[in-house]
Design an enzyme around this catalytic site. Sequence first.
Site, PDB file in Angstrom:
ATOM      1  N   HIS A 109      -7.762  -5.287  -0.630  1.00  0.00           N
ATOM      2  CA  HIS A 109      -6.360  -4.647  -0.243  1.00  0.00           C
ATOM      3  C   HIS A 109      -5.693  -5.062   0.868  1.00  0.00           C
ATOM      4  O   HIS A 109      -4.769  -5.252   0.819  1.00  0.00           O
ATOM      5  CB  HIS A 109      -6.842  -3.075  -0.161  1.00  0.00           C
ATOM      6  CG  HIS A 109      -5.490  -2.277   0.158  1.00  0.00           C
ATOM      7  ND1 HIS A 109      -4.313  -2.262  -1.140  1.00  0.00           N
ATOM      8  CD2 HIS A 109      -5.005  -1.348   0.950  1.00  0.00           C
ATOM      9  CE1 HIS A 109      -3.425  -1.522  -0.672  1.00  0.00           C
ATOM     10  NE2 HIS A 109      -3.639  -1.007   0.596  1.00  0.00           N
ATOM     11  N   SER A 139       0.965  -1.310   0.040  1.00  0.00           N
ATOM     12  CA  SER A 139       0.072  -0.195   0.029  1.00  0.00           C
ATOM     13  C   SER A 139       0.862   1.355   0.210  1.00  0.00           C
ATOM     14  O   SER A 139       1.700   1.280  -0.790  1.00  0.00           O
ATOM     15  CB  SER A 139      -1.076   0.099   1.220  1.00  0.00           C
ATOM     16  OG  SER A 139      -1.952   1.007   1.078  1.00  0.00           O
ATOM     17  N   ASP A 158      -8.170  -6.497  -5.150  1.00  0.00           N
ATOM     18  CA  ASP A 158      -7.874  -5.128  -4.504  1.00  0.00           C
ATOM     19  C   ASP A 158      -8.589  -4.220  -5.410  1.00  0.00           C
ATOM     20  O   ASP A 158      -8.230  -4.047  -6.363  1.00  0.00           O
ATOM     21  CB  ASP A 158      -6.528  -5.215  -4.119  1.00  0.00           C
ATOM     22  CG  ASP A 158      -5.873  -3.840  -3.655  1.00  0.00           C
ATOM     23  OD1 ASP A 158      -6.747  -2.980  -3.362  1.00  0.00           O
ATOM     24  OD2 ASP A 158      -4.716  -3.905  -3.389  1.00  0.00           O
TER      25      ASP A 158
END
Lengths: 400, 400
Positions: free
Chosen positions: A366, A169, A333
């Site tokens: 995610h 991320s 995601d």
Amino acid sequence: MATDEKVAIAEDSKLGGARSAGLVETQTWAFDDPPLALECGRSLSPVTQAYEIYGELSPNRDNAILIFHALSGDAHVAGYHTPEDPKPGWWDVMVGPGKPFDTEKYVVVCANIIGGCKGSTGPSSVNPRTGKPYGPSFPMVTLGDMVQAQKRLIDHLGIKRLLAVSGGSMGGMMALDWAVRYPDSVASVLAIATSARLNAQGIAFDEVGRQAIMADPGWCGGDYYGRSVPQSGLAIARMVGHITYLSEEQMKAKFGRRLQDRESFGYDFETEFQIESYLRYQGNSFVRRFDANSYLYITKAIDYFDLANGHHSLVEALERVQAEFLVVSFSSDWLYPTGESKEIVRALQANGIPTTFLEVPNAYGHDAFLLPNEQLAESVSGFLANVQQRVRQHAERRGI
Amino acid sequence: MATDEKVAIAEDSKLGGARSAGLVETQTWAFDDPPLALECGRSLSPVTQAYEIYGELSPNRDNAILIFHALSGDAHVAGYHTPEDPKPGWWDVMVGPGKPFDTEKYVVVCANIIGGCKGSTGPSSVNPRTGKPYGPSFPMVTLGDMVQAQKRLIDHLGIKRLLAVSGGSMGGMMALDWAVRYPDSVASVLAIATSARLNAQGIAFDEVGRQAIMADPGWCGGDYYGRSVPQSGLAIARMVGHITYLSEEQMKAKFGRRLQDRESFGYDFETEFQIESYLRYQGNSFVRRFDANSYLYITKAIDYFDLANGHHSLVEALERVQAEFLVVSFSSDWLYPTGESKEIVRALQANGIPTTFLEVPNAYGHDAFLLPNEQLAESVSGFLANVQQRVRQHAERRGI
């Protein structure tokens, strides 16, 4: 690294008998000269950074890996602070003896980002010039500024060239930034569930969270320390975030339309559905462990990030890169979708940079990068072993 | 229906020379006996409904179409209230002379839902028992309750059987509900960009919006009329909503990472990106035209909706249905994704119900159903013409 026999050794058969990193202490290191020159034009000094180290640095200092945490993470990437800790660090599934980031082979460093609220200088830190918390007078920091600060830490630790930088991320964005900013200082990049830039939808969700915090009367223009807490605003921001971290598929499987502690609708505005209860819990528990101003500053830093900033294109931005890459995305995601990982891969390949790409088929959205995953584990561990082998062969050839 | 030469005749070549529905007035009709028995166990009386009518009822009353509006819509589906109106009704692209809902062939009725704030009884209405606005004492209403209220209106208008019920999003849910609730009273259903139930992610987004409103000190527990407005809470709720109405693809095309009225980052918490500016504008303008309590009540009604409520399955719920169906989804709609339309189609087909399904390939996300679209227009107009033909042939055979 501190270890203690009292810490139960976590055995995970999937990870081949991996064990816990054991007890670990958060350390801090501060610098003030020269001050950190920020992208916004201002400077920051002194700068304290909280960090943790796992494993031993090899005699020729060629086995160091820097892991960058994500939005709400911290330096505590693995192991336990006390034997009583109910939960290990945030990437304990990946970091430890026998784990993909194998602390018997590598020394792993993880530092809290500046702008954060977990021991590094941020808006809740005391400004030595005023004796009061910075609050809204804290300068805007970018992911590049955070990376710069961590470069000073790595220099301080006597590490000239990292074996790898890695993160998921926001952490993946920082890993990409490091490779562009310090091409001589890293042999490989593991960019996981990330993007070369946040897309418009991501900015939109961040902006909703910020508006919720700033609309909270408890925020007081950012000067709330010691007076109030923008509790509901931060909780709402976290709720929005959590929706984007899960896939719709996973939400359906985990909660669906099931009711919470009731057999039928209550026809009121209390918590009725399990998904509501889950989100309220996530929001409320976040408030207890995170600073609202840090949330504002960090989301802005993510919004600003574009690896191509200051370049004509992403391909051009990656021209000077010398590292090899592992890029991993997760099929479900939708915050950092696979297509954005592929953009990175294409730009790397256009530069002839050795790149391995893996899309993990997975329903967890995610957040998948934080969860135990055999494919992720195997590819990280294989990639790192190969990089280390090449780095050592190369050093031998050069007679180092 | 009122018409006026002063209204410019809107020519849209794509829609084959369709014209504006012209000037139209919102009418109201109220009932009090018997009171409306609500699903929550309470009852509501008196019940006022604001509605608009376009076109002429045929002598044998077989050409009436009831259109249900979506969350923030109202009875004003097409045409203009005054010659000076800058904008026509919310589905003007679809409703008018020569348009898919052709007001030269059909009479179109659209009523504001109860619980709303556009002329029908809702939380901002004065409770005749107290002389004050209902506020939080307004009973929870479901989509089924709203449909029941509109059935009374249709009865009042002397229409025994509708040619069609139609709607997009929440309006599509109501159309489905009508077909199950009043199988004898409708010949066809046009269910557009909708679902048989809201999924967990949809409930999650609704809950974030509600939390934002209820956390706003201006909300005052719902008793804010004449005192304050939960402005920022409602604006945040609308911002969240808007993100879900657009596709990521469309957001990228429309805004991307472009900055608003500036050349470079300002490094502050003001509006920097165009997407932020767009969302803040949408949030703030919504506050001026919508009641926060209505937003709470209507989103709850959507969350509660499950066509299979009270049945063992969706297939069973549709057993008594006698209408034929047109189900339309949009490929980039992630709030009411195509898969959920297909679930409806499968359950209809399991019951042998004549069903046409169309997935419109389109980048505009959930909002696509409100925009001009040739495929949607053609399929609606063809479907309605066929239904009308069959209804009339059937009536002739029965000698009516």
